[in-house]
Design an enzyme around this catalytic site. Structure first.
Site, mmCIF file in Angstrom:
data_model
loop_
_atom_site.group_PDB
_atom_site.id
_atom_site.type_symbol
_atom_site.label_atom_id
_atom_site.label_comp_id
_atom_site.label_asym_id
_atom_site.label_seq_id
_atom_site.Cartn_x
_atom_site.Cartn_y
_atom_site.Cartn_z
ATOM 1 N N GLN A 84 7.866 -1.972 -1.103
ATOM 2 C CA GLN A 84 7.311 -3.172 -0.478
ATOM 3 C C GLN A 84 6.177 -3.765 -1.310
ATOM 4 O O GLN A 84 6.080 -4.976 -1.465
ATOM 5 C CB GLN A 84 6.813 -2.854 0.936
ATOM 6 C CG GLN A 84 6.198 -4.023 1.660
ATOM 7 C CD GLN A 84 7.168 -5.164 1.876
ATOM 8 O OE1 GLN A 84 8.359 -4.950 2.054
ATOM 9 N NE2 GLN A 84 6.665 -6.386 1.843
ATOM 10 N N GLU A 85 5.310 -2.923 -1.818
ATOM 11 C CA GLU A 85 4.127 -3.405 -2.532
ATOM 12 C C GLU A 85 4.460 -4.059 -3.873
ATOM 13 O O GLU A 85 3.913 -5.103 -4.197
ATOM 14 C CB GLU A 85 3.130 -2.255 -2.761
ATOM 15 C CG GLU A 85 2.423 -1.792 -1.513
ATOM 16 C CD GLU A 85 1.333 -2.749 -1.042
ATOM 17 O OE1 GLU A 85 1.050 -3.763 -1.711
ATOM 18 O OE2 GLU A 85 0.762 -2.480 0.024
#
Length: 181
Positions: A84-85
């Site tokens: 996600q990051e």
């Protein structure tokens, strides 16, 4: 990736190296093939999801395993956060200045002993350490820890839970949907 909506049971079976049989006197083989189609499609979907949270880079995978073991954080959670990051981009830098695989802000990185946030090993070590701190702070509540990782623990404390920020709410949903899959 196979698209099960547009793929027949025989072609799915064939794609996985399995044989396909037909029978003119019984529907049982057809039903078995349909069952197998569902099982293979489900398996393909699960394998696809697992592959989505693999880096494909041995040094990154090794850093994740090492940090998971050191801090007692589930490897799958670390991978979901990284996915996600940064999408497993070790050189990612956000508009806000967060850097590396786990998108550490410079001040946070420094406080965690990370001298080079773009170094995958240091970044994963520091990010996992911070994630563990948030998990400990929120008694193992993964959603709260993720919200704090994204929006800061001050915001989680201020709102008594996941802050009403759309970005943070989406962040928590995306990571937990991958993590709990």
């Amino acid at each position: 990736m196979l698209n099960s909506a547009n793929t027949t049971a025989p072609s799915l079976l064939s794609a996985y190296g399995l044989n396909s049989y037909t029978s003119s006197n019984s529907g049982s083989v057809t039903k078995a093939a349909e069952s197998t189609e569902t099982a293979v499609a489900d398996s393909a979907s699960n394998k696809h999801e697992a592959n989505q949270i693999r880096s494909g880079d041995f040094s990154i995978d090794s850093a994740i395993k090492k940090a998971a073991d050191k801090y007692g954080v589930d490897e799958k959670l670390i991978r979901a956060v990284i996915k996600q990051e940064s999408g497993f981009n070790a050189k990612a830098v956000s508009g806000a200045g967060a850097m590396g695989l786990m998108q550490l802000m410079p001040s946070t990185a420094s406080s965690l002993g990370v001298s080079n946030p773009l170094d995958p090993q240091q970044n994963v070590e520091g990010g996992t350490k911070y994630l563990k701190q948030m998990l400990d702070k929120y008694d193992g509540n993964v959603s709260m820890a993720l919200a704090a990782y994204n929006a800061g623990p001050g915001n989680v404390d201020r709102y008594g839970g996941i802050p009403p920020f759309q970005e943070t709410q989406n962040y928590v949903k995306k990571i937990t949907s991958v993590y709990y899959a």
